[in-house]
Design a protein around this motif. Structure first.
Motif, PDB file in Angstrom:
ATOM      1  N   GLN A  32      65.271 -50.223 -58.415  1.00 41.45           N
ATOM      2  CA  GLN A  32      65.052 -51.693 -59.172  1.00 41.45           C
ATOM      3  C   GLN A  32      65.519 -52.813 -58.757  1.00 41.45           C
ATOM      4  OE1 GLN A  32      69.539 -50.544 -61.424  1.00 41.45           O
ATOM      5  NE2 GLN A  32      68.912 -49.130 -62.216  1.00 41.45           N
ATOM      6  N   LEU A  33      66.016 -52.618 -57.686  1.00 41.01           N
ATOM      7  CA  LEU A  33      66.176 -54.140 -56.089  1.00 41.01           C
ATOM      8  C   LEU A  33      64.308 -54.535 -56.178  1.00 41.01           C
ATOM      9  CD1 LEU A  33      67.797 -56.183 -54.703  1.00 41.01           C
ATOM     10  CD2 LEU A  33      67.009 -54.347 -53.456  1.00 41.01           C
ATOM     11  N   GLN A  37      65.124 -55.494 -61.593  1.00 34.83           N
ATOM     12  CA  GLN A  37      66.095 -55.305 -62.663  1.00 34.83           C
ATOM     13  C   GLN A  37      67.610 -55.097 -62.548  1.00 34.83           C
ATOM     14  OE1 GLN A  37      63.756 -51.581 -63.444  1.00 34.83           O
ATOM     15  NE2 GLN A  37      62.432 -52.679 -64.934  1.00 34.83           N
ATOM     16  N   LEU A  38      67.601 -55.214 -60.961  1.00 32.70           N
ATOM     17  CA  LEU A  38      68.955 -54.969 -60.645  1.00 32.70           C
ATOM     18  C   LEU A  38      69.703 -56.059 -60.493  1.00 32.70           C
ATOM     19  CD1 LEU A  38      70.723 -52.716 -59.183  1.00 32.70           C
ATOM     20  CD2 LEU A  38      70.652 -53.369 -57.101  1.00 32.70           C
ATOM     21  N   GLU A  39      70.836 -56.023 -61.029  1.00 29.79           N
ATOM     22  CA  GLU A  39      71.776 -57.158 -61.725  1.00 29.79           C
ATOM     23  C   GLU A  39      73.295 -57.150 -60.733  1.00 29.79           C
ATOM     24  OE1 GLU A  39      73.335 -57.821 -65.774  1.00 29.79           O
ATOM     25  OE2 GLU A  39      71.284 -57.512 -67.081  1.00 29.79           O
ATOM     26  N   ASP A  40      73.874 -55.914 -60.453  1.00 25.16           N
ATOM     27  CA  ASP A  40      74.874 -55.467 -59.360  1.00 25.16           C
ATOM     28  C   ASP A  40      74.400 -55.720 -57.961  1.00 25.16           C
ATOM     29  OD1 ASP A  40      77.033 -54.928 -58.202  1.00 25.16           O
ATOM     30  OD2 ASP A  40      77.934 -53.946 -59.267  1.00 25.16           O
ATOM     31  N   THR A  41      74.373 -56.128 -57.449  1.00 24.76           N
ATOM     32  CA  THR A  41      73.261 -56.355 -56.031  1.00 24.76           C
ATOM     33  C   THR A  41      74.486 -55.133 -55.209  1.00 24.76           C
ATOM     34  OG1 THR A  41      73.735 -58.117 -55.520  1.00 24.76           O
ATOM     35  CG2 THR A  41      71.280 -57.543 -56.126  1.00 24.76           C
TER      36      THR A  41
END
Length: 65
Positions: A32-33, A37-41
């Protein structure tokens, strides 16, 4: 989220199962990163720490035998 004191009471099979699940989640988070698309890293860091806790608990059980 499991704390270390909760992990040391689990069997080796349960720990290995949890480790496998966390590694799969980490793979998905990294994917996702890479695709943006990743929001909560911060989740990547917590999953990596949890894998380390599980490995530590497994090693302690190994040394206790």
């Amino acid at each position: 989220m499991n704390k270390f004191k909760d992990l040391i009471n689990l069997s080796a099979d349960e720990l290995l199962k949890q480790e496998k699940e966390y590694k799969q989640e980490l793979f998905n988070l990294r994917f996702q990163l890479a695709t943006g698309q990743l929001e909560d890293t911060a989740r990547i860091r917590t999953v990596k720490k949890q894998i380390a806790r599980i490995k530590t608990a497994l090693r302690q059980q190994e040394l206790a035998e």
